[in-house]
Design a protein around this motif. Structure first.
Motif, PDB file in Angstrom:
ATOM      1  N   PRO A 106      -5.396  -2.693  17.000  1.00 24.22           N
ATOM      2  CA  PRO A 106      -4.537  -4.056  16.793  1.00 24.22           C
ATOM      3  C   PRO A 106      -4.828  -5.155  16.498  1.00 24.22           C
ATOM      4  O   PRO A 106      -5.616  -5.064  15.593  1.00 24.22           O
ATOM      5  CB  PRO A 106      -6.295  -4.226  18.496  1.00 24.22           C
ATOM      6  N   GLY A 107      -3.760  -6.312  16.485  1.00 23.51           N
ATOM      7  CA  GLY A 107      -2.786  -7.325  15.795  1.00 23.51           C
ATOM      8  C   GLY A 107      -2.243  -6.758  14.708  1.00 23.51           C
ATOM      9  O   GLY A 107      -2.235  -8.016  13.453  1.00 23.51           O
ATOM     10  N   TYR A 108      -1.533  -5.860  14.825  1.00 23.29           N
ATOM     11  CA  TYR A 108      -0.840  -5.332  13.706  1.00 23.29           C
ATOM     12  C   TYR A 108       0.420  -4.382  14.302  1.00 23.29           C
ATOM     13  O   TYR A 108       0.055  -3.881  14.808  1.00 23.29           O
ATOM     14  CB  TYR A 108      -1.029  -4.118  12.538  1.00 23.29           C
ATOM     15  N   MET A 109       1.755  -5.434  13.395  1.00 23.02           N
ATOM     16  CA  MET A 109       2.727  -4.130  13.996  1.00 23.02           C
ATOM     17  C   MET A 109       3.947  -3.927  13.085  1.00 23.02           C
ATOM     18  O   MET A 109       3.150  -5.145  11.813  1.00 23.02           O
ATOM     19  CB  MET A 109       3.677  -5.124  14.942  1.00 23.02           C
ATOM     20  N   SER A 110       4.230  -3.103  12.814  1.00 25.52           N
ATOM     21  CA  SER A 110       5.759  -3.077  11.911  1.00 25.52           C
ATOM     22  C   SER A 110       6.522  -3.587  11.528  1.00 25.52           C
ATOM     23  O   SER A 110       6.902  -4.396  12.506  1.00 25.52           O
ATOM     24  CB  SER A 110       6.389  -1.187  11.755  1.00 25.52           C
ATOM     25  N   ALA A 111       7.212  -4.063  10.454  1.00 27.35           N
ATOM     26  CA  ALA A 111       8.187  -5.042  10.439  1.00 27.35           C
ATOM     27  C   ALA A 111       9.544  -4.083  10.964  1.00 27.35           C
ATOM     28  O   ALA A 111       9.708  -2.835  10.661  1.00 27.35           O
ATOM     29  CB  ALA A 111       8.221  -5.293   9.429  1.00 27.35           C
ATOM     30  N   PRO A 112      11.055  -4.535  11.540  1.00 22.95           N
ATOM     31  CA  PRO A 112      11.858  -3.908  11.911  1.00 22.95           C
ATOM     32  C   PRO A 112      12.381  -3.104  10.603  1.00 22.95           C
ATOM     33  O   PRO A 112      12.177  -3.589   9.427  1.00 22.95           O
ATOM     34  CB  PRO A 112      13.062  -4.755  12.296  1.00 22.95           C
ATOM     35  N   ILE A 124      -0.746   9.417  21.722  1.00 21.07           N
ATOM     36  CA  ILE A 124      -2.092  10.326  22.344  1.00 21.07           C
ATOM     37  C   ILE A 124      -3.456   9.280  22.967  1.00 21.07           C
ATOM     38  O   ILE A 124      -4.350  10.019  24.051  1.00 21.07           O
ATOM     39  CB  ILE A 124      -2.521  11.074  20.849  1.00 21.07           C
ATOM     40  N   SER A 125      -3.510   8.134  22.236  1.00 19.75           N
ATOM     41  CA  SER A 125      -4.784   7.208  22.843  1.00 19.75           C
ATOM     42  C   SER A 125      -4.080   5.518  23.265  1.00 19.75           C
ATOM     43  O   SER A 125      -3.253   5.730  22.283  1.00 19.75           O
ATOM     44  CB  SER A 125      -5.888   7.747  22.393  1.00 19.75           C
ATOM     45  N   GLY A 126      -4.596   5.158  23.494  1.00 22.44           N
ATOM     46  CA  GLY A 126      -4.465   3.469  24.048  1.00 22.44           C
ATOM     47  C   GLY A 126      -3.384   3.526  24.378  1.00 22.44           C
ATOM     48  O   GLY A 126      -2.179   4.242  25.051  1.00 22.44           O
ATOM     49  N   THR A 127      -3.107   2.275  23.858  1.00 16.45           N
ATOM     50  CA  THR A 127      -1.055   1.667  23.982  1.00 16.45           C
ATOM     51  C   THR A 127      -0.746   0.767  23.499  1.00 16.45           C
ATOM     52  O   THR A 127      -1.123   0.192  22.321  1.00 16.45           O
ATOM     53  CB  THR A 127      -1.184   0.194  25.824  1.00 16.45           C
ATOM     54  N   TRP A 128       0.544   2.015  23.317  1.00 13.97           N
ATOM     55  CA  TRP A 128       1.825   1.050  22.334  1.00 13.97           C
ATOM     56  C   TRP A 128       2.650   0.378  22.132  1.00 13.97           C
ATOM     57  O   TRP A 128       3.064   0.562  23.826  1.00 13.97           O
ATOM     58  CB  TRP A 128       1.962   2.725  21.209  1.00 13.97           C
ATOM     59  N   LYS A 163      -0.899  -5.339  20.168  1.00 15.51           N
ATOM     60  CA  LYS A 163      -0.952  -6.106  20.725  1.00 15.51           C
ATOM     61  C   LYS A 163      -2.759  -6.788  19.459  1.00 15.51           C
ATOM     62  O   LYS A 163      -3.893  -6.403  20.089  1.00 15.51           O
ATOM     63  CB  LYS A 163      -0.766  -7.139  21.554  1.00 15.51           C
ATOM     64  N   LYS A 164      -2.776  -8.280  19.508  1.00 14.80           N
ATOM     65  CA  LYS A 164      -4.119  -7.938  19.113  1.00 14.80           C
ATOM     66  C   LYS A 164      -5.048  -8.268  20.238  1.00 14.80           C
ATOM     67  O   LYS A 164      -6.322  -8.322  20.121  1.00 14.80           O
ATOM     68  CB  LYS A 164      -4.360  -9.514  18.361  1.00 14.80           C
ATOM     69  N   ASP A 165      -5.025  -8.368  21.647  1.00 13.61           N
ATOM     70  CA  ASP A 165      -5.236  -8.888  22.358  1.00 13.61           C
ATOM     71  C   ASP A 165      -6.190  -7.025  22.759  1.00 13.61           C
ATOM     72  O   ASP A 165      -6.101  -7.035  23.457  1.00 13.61           O
ATOM     73  CB  ASP A 165      -5.425  -9.058  23.217  1.00 13.61           C
ATOM     74  N   GLY A 166      -5.260  -6.292  22.387  1.00 15.02           N
ATOM     75  CA  GLY A 166      -5.607  -4.551  22.888  1.00 15.02           C
ATOM     76  C   GLY A 166      -7.092  -3.757  22.077  1.00 15.02           C
ATOM     77  O   GLY A 166      -7.502  -4.826  21.792  1.00 15.02           O
ATOM     78  N   PRO A 187      14.296  -6.098   3.084  1.00 14.75           N
ATOM     79  CA  PRO A 187      12.745  -5.853   2.262  1.00 14.75           C
ATOM     80  C   PRO A 187      12.330  -7.472   2.061  1.00 14.75           C
ATOM     81  O   PRO A 187      11.143  -6.957   1.469  1.00 14.75           O
ATOM     82  CB  PRO A 187      13.670  -5.530   1.287  1.00 14.75           C
ATOM     83  N   SER A 188      12.420  -8.519   2.006  1.00 12.12           N
ATOM     84  CA  SER A 188      12.079  -9.469   1.495  1.00 12.12           C
ATOM     85  C   SER A 188      10.786 -10.200   2.114  1.00 12.12           C
ATOM     86  O   SER A 188       9.583 -10.932   1.808  1.00 12.12           O
ATOM     87  CB  SER A 188      13.092 -11.248   1.558  1.00 12.12           C
ATOM     88  N   LYS A 189      10.547  -9.488   3.792  1.00  7.74           N
ATOM     89  CA  LYS A 189       9.366  -9.961   4.900  1.00  7.74           C
ATOM     90  C   LYS A 189       8.007  -8.627   4.366  1.00  7.74           C
ATOM     91  O   LYS A 189       8.929  -7.101   4.477  1.00  7.74           O
ATOM     92  CB  LYS A 189       9.902  -9.813   5.661  1.00  7.74           C
ATOM     93  N   PRO A 190       6.859  -9.414   4.751  1.00  5.84           N
ATOM     94  CA  PRO A 190       6.359  -7.776   4.845  1.00  5.84           C
ATOM     95  C   PRO A 190       6.551  -6.794   6.262  1.00  5.84           C
ATOM     96  O   PRO A 190       6.865  -6.937   6.314  1.00  5.84           O
ATOM     97  CB  PRO A 190       4.588  -8.823   5.353  1.00  5.84           C
ATOM     98  N   LEU A 191       5.974  -5.885   5.280  1.00  9.34           N
ATOM     99  CA  LEU A 191       6.351  -3.876   6.126  1.00  9.34           C
ATOM    100  C   LEU A 191       4.979  -4.315   7.383  1.00  9.34           C
ATOM    101  O   LEU A 191       5.540  -3.509   8.132  1.00  9.34           O
ATOM    102  CB  LEU A 191       5.707  -3.222   4.945  1.00  9.34           C
ATOM    103  N   VAL A 192       3.690  -4.359   7.406  1.00 14.02           N
ATOM    104  CA  VAL A 192       2.996  -4.997   8.198  1.00 14.02           C
ATOM    105  C   VAL A 192       2.975  -6.084   8.466  1.00 14.02           C
ATOM    106  O   VAL A 192       3.006  -7.497   7.706  1.00 14.02           O
ATOM    107  CB  VAL A 192       2.102  -4.076   7.700  1.00 14.02           C
ATOM    108  N   ARG A 193       2.649  -6.569  10.387  1.00 14.91           N
ATOM    109  CA  ARG A 193       2.425  -8.278   9.941  1.00 14.91           C
ATOM    110  C   ARG A 193       1.667  -8.119  11.175  1.00 14.91           C
ATOM    111  O   ARG A 193       1.448  -7.331  11.708  1.00 14.91           O
ATOM    112  CB  ARG A 193       3.998  -8.695  10.863  1.00 14.91           C
ATOM    113  N   ALA A 194       0.607  -8.945  11.235  1.00 23.11           N
ATOM    114  CA  ALA A 194      -0.014  -9.573  11.500  1.00 23.11           C
ATOM    115  C   ALA A 194       0.729 -10.397  12.897  1.00 23.11           C
ATOM    116  O   ALA A 194       1.550 -11.059  13.163  1.00 23.11           O
ATOM    117  CB  ALA A 194      -1.114 -10.623  11.740  1.00 23.11           C
ATOM    118  N   VAL A 195      -0.159  -9.696  14.315  1.00 23.06           N
ATOM    119  CA  VAL A 195       0.456 -10.821  15.700  1.00 23.06           C
ATOM    120  C   VAL A 195      -0.401 -11.435  16.384  1.00 23.06           C
ATOM    121  O   VAL A 195      -1.715 -10.676  16.279  1.00 23.06           O
ATOM    122  CB  VAL A 195       1.362  -9.311  16.415  1.00 23.06           C
TER     123      VAL A 195
END
Length: 195
Positions: A106-112, A124-128, A163-166, A187-195
């Motif tokens: 929870p709280g992280y997503m990939s960059a496009p 398999i489990s949770g919500t994506w 999402k962070k409320d997951g 590529p100038s932005k972070p690979l993984v982003r806190a949301v």
């Protein structure tokens, strides 16, 4: 209706088996009970000879249990406890089919990003939470619950995570053809982003 206790049924079966082995099998087949018992009698010796604890042949069936997985950070430079992966079959960087598990916390997503091959994803489990496009808009993602399926079309920019409320991580099983050739849209932005 009188119920026969299981031990009495076993004793009756034993008597029937004994009489069948000492008597004429044609007598057994002549009765309705005999017609019902004949298939059982045919497989009974095999049932007693088969070892139920016998392991499967690993040359024919390979089993990996969940406690045997070694989860590792999925992306270089990703924050700890953001996204993890485990290779289940094949490899994403070598030609051929592959299967990986991805765990988004929870709280992280990939960059496009994009891939050169389709990716077939089962939650398999949770919500994506998923979306497509070059612009990162986590509020525009849609939820895919456990049991859901997502096809990531080759060369299509997309992003995803939890999402962070997951309430729990999302575990996704991903199948495809390698090599995948992961490429960030920016590529100038972070690979993984806190949301």
């Amino acid at each position: 209706m009188r119920l026969t206790p299981p031990t009495a049924k076993i004793e009756n079966l034993a008597r029937t088996l004994t009489s069948a082995t000492h008597g004429d099998l044609s007598d057994l087949a002549a009765t309705r009970r005999g017609l019902l018992l004949a298939p059982l009698l045919a497989v009974l010796p095999a049932a007693f000879l088969t070892d139920p604890a016998h392991a499967v042949d690993p040359a024919q069936t390979q089993v990996t249990l969940p406690d045997q997985y070694t989860w590792k950070p999925a992306l270089p430079g990703a924050p700890a406890q953001s996204v993890e992966t485990v290779a289940v079959f094949g490899a994403t960087d070598k030609p051929g089919p592959y299967v990986v598990l991805i765990k988004w916390h929870p709280g992280y997503m990939s960059a496009p990003h994009t891939y050169v091959t389709d990716r077939l994803c089962f939650v398999i489990s949770g919500t994506w939470w998923v979306n497509s496009g070059e612009t990162f808009e986590p509020e525009a993602t849609v939820p895919v619950p456990a049991g859901g399926f997502v096809r990531r079309v080759a060369h299509t920019p997309h992003y995803d995570g939890v999402k962070k409320d997951g309430k729990e991580p999302a575990v996704i099983g991903i199948f495809g053809q390698a090599p995948i050739e992961f490429k960030l849209t920016d590529p100038s932005k972070p690979l993984v982003r806190a949301v």
